[in-house]
Enzyme design. Structure first.
Site, PDB file in Angstrom:
ATOM      1  N   CYS A   1      -3.224   1.443   7.793  1.00 54.30           N
ATOM      2  CA  CYS A   1      -2.133   0.573   7.381  1.00 54.30           C
ATOM      3  C   CYS A   1      -2.596  -0.862   7.127  1.00 54.30           C
ATOM      4  O   CYS A   1      -3.123  -1.519   8.007  1.00 54.30           O
ATOM      5  CB  CYS A   1      -1.121   0.615   8.527  1.00 54.30           C
ATOM      6  SG  CYS A   1       0.184  -0.543   8.441  1.00 54.30           S
TER       7      CYS A   1
ATOM      8  N   GLU B   1       0.813  -1.220   0.000  1.00 52.55           N
ATOM      9  CA  GLU B   1       0.000   0.000   0.000  1.00 52.55           C
ATOM     10  C   GLU B   1       0.846   1.269   0.000  1.00 52.55           C
ATOM     11  O   GLU B   1       1.872   1.347   0.679  1.00 52.55           O
ATOM     12  CB  GLU B   1      -0.868   0.022   1.258  1.00 52.55           C
ATOM     13  CG  GLU B   1      -1.879  -1.094   1.257  1.00 52.55           C
ATOM     14  CD  GLU B   1      -2.767  -1.059   2.478  1.00 52.55           C
ATOM     15  OE1 GLU B   1      -3.505  -2.011   2.669  1.00 52.55           O
ATOM     16  OE2 GLU B   1      -2.714  -0.064   3.235  1.00 52.55           O
TER      17      GLU B   1
ATOM     18  N   CYS C   1       1.393  -6.543  15.795  1.00 49.60           N
ATOM     19  CA  CYS C   1       0.563  -5.674  16.653  1.00 49.60           C
ATOM     20  C   CYS C   1      -0.909  -6.060  16.440  1.00 49.60           C
ATOM     21  O   CYS C   1      -1.362  -6.166  15.291  1.00 49.60           O
ATOM     22  CB  CYS C   1       0.789  -4.202  16.331  1.00 49.60           C
ATOM     23  SG  CYS C   1       2.527  -3.759  16.473  1.00 49.60           S
TER      24      CYS C   1
ATOM     25  N   CYS D   1       4.161  -7.724   7.765  1.00 51.74           N
ATOM     26  CA  CYS D   1       4.997  -7.298   8.892  1.00 51.74           C
ATOM     27  C   CYS D   1       5.083  -8.440   9.899  1.00 51.74           C
ATOM     28  O   CYS D   1       4.095  -9.140  10.135  1.00 51.74           O
ATOM     29  CB  CYS D   1       4.401  -6.057   9.562  1.00 51.74           C
ATOM     30  SG  CYS D   1       5.437  -5.426  10.923  1.00 51.74           S
TER      31      CYS D   1
ATOM     32  N   CYS E   1       2.561   8.237   2.186  1.00 53.36           N
ATOM     33  CA  CYS E   1       2.844   7.222   3.201  1.00 53.36           C
ATOM     34  C   CYS E   1       3.250   5.960   2.442  1.00 53.36           C
ATOM     35  O   CYS E   1       2.487   5.456   1.618  1.00 53.36           O
ATOM     36  CB  CYS E   1       1.572   6.995   4.024  1.00 53.36           C
ATOM     37  SG  CYS E   1       1.738   5.666   5.217  1.00 53.36           S
TER      38      CYS E   1
ATOM     39  N   CYS F   1      -3.424  -4.011  14.123  1.00 54.18           N
ATOM     40  CA  CYS F   1      -2.946  -3.549  12.821  1.00 54.18           C
ATOM     41  C   CYS F   1      -3.218  -4.587  11.725  1.00 54.18           C
ATOM     42  O   CYS F   1      -2.857  -5.760  11.871  1.00 54.18           O
ATOM     43  CB  CYS F   1      -1.442  -3.263  12.932  1.00 54.18           C
ATOM     44  SG  CYS F   1      -0.644  -2.997  11.346  1.00 54.18           S
TER      45      CYS F   1
HETATM   46  N1  SAH Z   1       5.769  -0.445  11.753  1.00 50.02           N
HETATM   47  C1  SAH Z   1       5.856   0.922  12.048  1.00 50.02           C
HETATM   48  C2  SAH Z   1       5.305   1.806  10.943  1.00 50.02           C
HETATM   49  C3  SAH Z   1       4.031   1.380  10.289  1.00 50.02           C
HETATM   50  S1  SAH Z   1       2.564   1.504  11.268  1.00 50.02           S
HETATM   51  C4  SAH Z   1       5.195   1.238  13.374  1.00 50.02           C
HETATM   52  O1  SAH Z   1       4.499   0.382  13.907  1.00 50.02           O
HETATM   53  O2  SAH Z   1       5.433   2.323  13.878  1.00 50.02           O
HETATM   54  C5  SAH Z   1       2.386   3.289  11.450  1.00 50.02           C
HETATM   55  C6  SAH Z   1       1.539   3.696  12.648  1.00 50.02           C
HETATM   56  O3  SAH Z   1       0.163   3.337  12.434  1.00 50.02           O
HETATM   57  C7  SAH Z   1       1.959   3.029  13.954  1.00 50.02           C
HETATM   58  O4  SAH Z   1       2.007   3.962  14.997  1.00 50.02           O
HETATM   59  C8  SAH Z   1       0.856   2.035  14.174  1.00 50.02           C
HETATM   60  O5  SAH Z   1       0.724   1.666  15.509  1.00 50.02           O
HETATM   61  C9  SAH Z   1      -0.349   2.761  13.615  1.00 50.02           C
HETATM   62  N2  SAH Z   1      -1.483   1.872  13.292  1.00 50.02           N
HETATM   63  C10 SAH Z   1      -1.437   0.662  12.689  1.00 50.02           C
HETATM   64  N3  SAH Z   1      -2.672   0.158  12.559  1.00 50.02           N
HETATM   65  C11 SAH Z   1      -3.529   1.074  13.078  1.00 50.02           C
HETATM   66  C12 SAH Z   1      -4.940   1.137  13.229  1.00 50.02           C
HETATM   67  N4  SAH Z   1      -5.719   0.134  12.825  1.00 50.02           N
HETATM   68  N5  SAH Z   1      -5.465   2.232  13.809  1.00 50.02           N
HETATM   69  C13 SAH Z   1      -4.672   3.259  14.227  1.00 50.02           C
HETATM   70  N6  SAH Z   1      -3.333   3.261  14.107  1.00 50.02           N
HETATM   71  C14 SAH Z   1      -2.762   2.177  13.549  1.00 50.02           C
HETATM   72 FE1  SF4 Z   2       4.029  -3.907  11.918  1.00 53.73          FE
HETATM   73 FE2  SF4 Z   2       1.606  -2.842  12.019  1.00 53.73          FE
HETATM   74 FE3  SF4 Z   2       2.963  -3.219  14.279  1.00 53.73          FE
HETATM   75 FE4  SF4 Z   2       3.744  -1.310  12.553  1.00 53.73          FE
HETATM   76  S1  SF4 Z   2       1.802  -1.384  13.673  1.00 53.73           S
HETATM   77  S2  SF4 Z   2       5.018  -2.864  13.586  1.00 53.73           S
HETATM   78  S3  SF4 Z   2       3.202  -2.312  10.592  1.00 53.73           S
HETATM   79  S4  SF4 Z   2       2.241  -4.845  12.898  1.00 53.73           S
END
Ligand code: SAH
Ligand code: SF4
Length: 362
Positions: free
Chosen positions: A344, A100, A124, A120, A113, A127
């Protein structure tokens, strides 16, 4: 067409200018030719090697045709938000993997972005990318090509790109080398010349990567995703919180701050009833007190694989008020384009859901 036995063609977008120069020097071409090729790639933004005819020396173009290529992803799917500001692209690479890229245009300041991995590994729970698992790292050229794709779009309306955020799919510090080579290409003064202060790298908190970044002084702004201010609360959302405990993570952040004299951004995805209480805001305030820090709070963008809901505006404000009492500035970052799955990993999940037979509800 390449004979089956010859080595794979080298993607020119994979090479920072120094590496390109070393390759051309080995073929007998000087830095002058390297820079002419570089400008064609990143200033004129040629789309194919054929466009180099008449621009570079014919013997160089011939060698490039034999040994190199310009590999760009194709558009697999794209959506536009109803407000017209957000354009989300699902780009498909040579091996069929999709990633994306999101272009946001706001008051003449375009931001893109971009992704650094397909999937990944960090898992998390909230995510959509984490819910997929890791497929592979992206090459520098695959990271750079996302930017070239959007600069191509912006040029059609006379706009230019200002900010790049490494906040798409993937964990940039898990793909450290690929990401940093891409950064070197993006900031190169003879090419795209993105201002170093306008590139933000967001990490889930990969401690060795943060320390390496501090030592190498890469031209990026650092953002660290926290989401929890005690080890137990953080690890419930961010599994790698068990591997790198907060003590170790904060020590790496302080090391970065002291060495680079740069403010660090901390990200906190607010999930109703999970990490939006005043008690957690106080814990975060205590954790960051005294640091040159700025907190970005992001109300959760709901995903298929996670049952949480975003905090309501009153809870968000109360959370910010507590942070302010510790002298901590904060900003609410809306994940714009929620109506087009612009969180994301969410567009990929939505587009590929039927094949992956994920539940159809959101
Ligand atoms: N892996 C890196 C960068 C990609 S995610 C990281 O985790 O920082 C970028 C940001 O989007 C991160 O702060 C992540 O926690 C947030 N994010 C991911 N999924 C999300 C969601 N469903 N709602 C809100 N924030 C989200
Ligand atoms: Fe990976 Fe999503 Fe966690 Fe960022 S927020 S580290 S993209 S799993």
């Amino acid at each position: 067409m390449q004979p089956a036995s010859s080595p794979p063609l080298l993607n020119l977008y994979d090479l920072p200018r120094t590496a390109l120069g070393e390759m051309l020097a080995g073929w007998g071409f000087s830095a002058f030719h390297r820079d002419a090729l570089w400008e064609a790639l990143y200033r004129q933004q040629v789309q194919s090697l054929d466009a180099l005819d008449g621009v570079l020396r014919p013997d160089l173009v011939k060698l490039l045709r034999e040994r190199a290529c310009l590999r760009r992803p194709s558009v697999h799917h794209e959506t536009f938000s109803s407000d017209g500001y957000t354009h989300k692209l699902l780009l498909r690479m040579d091996d069929g993997q999709t990633i994306e890229t999101v272009l946001m245009r706001f008051k003449g300041r375009a931001t893109v972005c971009i992704s650094t991995q397909a999937g990944c590994a960090m898992g998390c729970v909230f995510c959509a990318t984490g819910q997929m698992g890791l497929v592979r790292h992206l090459s520098p050229g695959e990271i750079v090509a996302q930017v070239l794709h959007v600069t191509g779009i912006l040029r059609q309306s006379g706009e230019s790109l200002r900010n790049i955020v490494l906040m798409g799919m993937g964990e940039p510090l898990h793909n450290y080398d690929g990401t940093m080579e891409a950064v070197d290409i993006l900031v190169d003064q003879l090419g795209l010349a993105i201002g170093p202060r306008f590139i933000t790298l967001s990490t889930v908190g990969v401690v060795p990567g943060i320390r390496r970044l501090a030592d190498e002084d890469r031209p990026v702004q650092l953002a660290v995703s926290l989401h929890g201010a005690t080890d137990a609360e953080r690890a419930a959302l961010v599994p790698v919180g068990k591997r790198w405990l907060l003590d170790e993570l904060m020590e790496a952040c302080r090391y970065y701050s002291e060495k680079r004299k740069r403010r660090i951004f901390f990200e906190w995805t607010l999930i109703a009833g999970k990490n939006d209480t005043p008690q957690q805001a106080h814990a975060l305030g205590q954790l960051l007190q005294g640091m040159d820090a700025h907190v970005n709070v992001i109300p959760l963008n709901p995903t298929v694989g996670f049952g949480g809901t975003p905090s309501d505006p009153a809870a968000v404000r109360a959370f910010q008020d507590v942070l302010a009492s510790y002298g901590l500035p904060s900003t609410v970052r809306q994940r714009r384009g929620i109506d087009i799955d612009a969180g994301c990993g969410q567009l990929k999940a939505a587009v590929e859901r039927p094949r992956r037979s994920l539940p159809a509800t959101r």
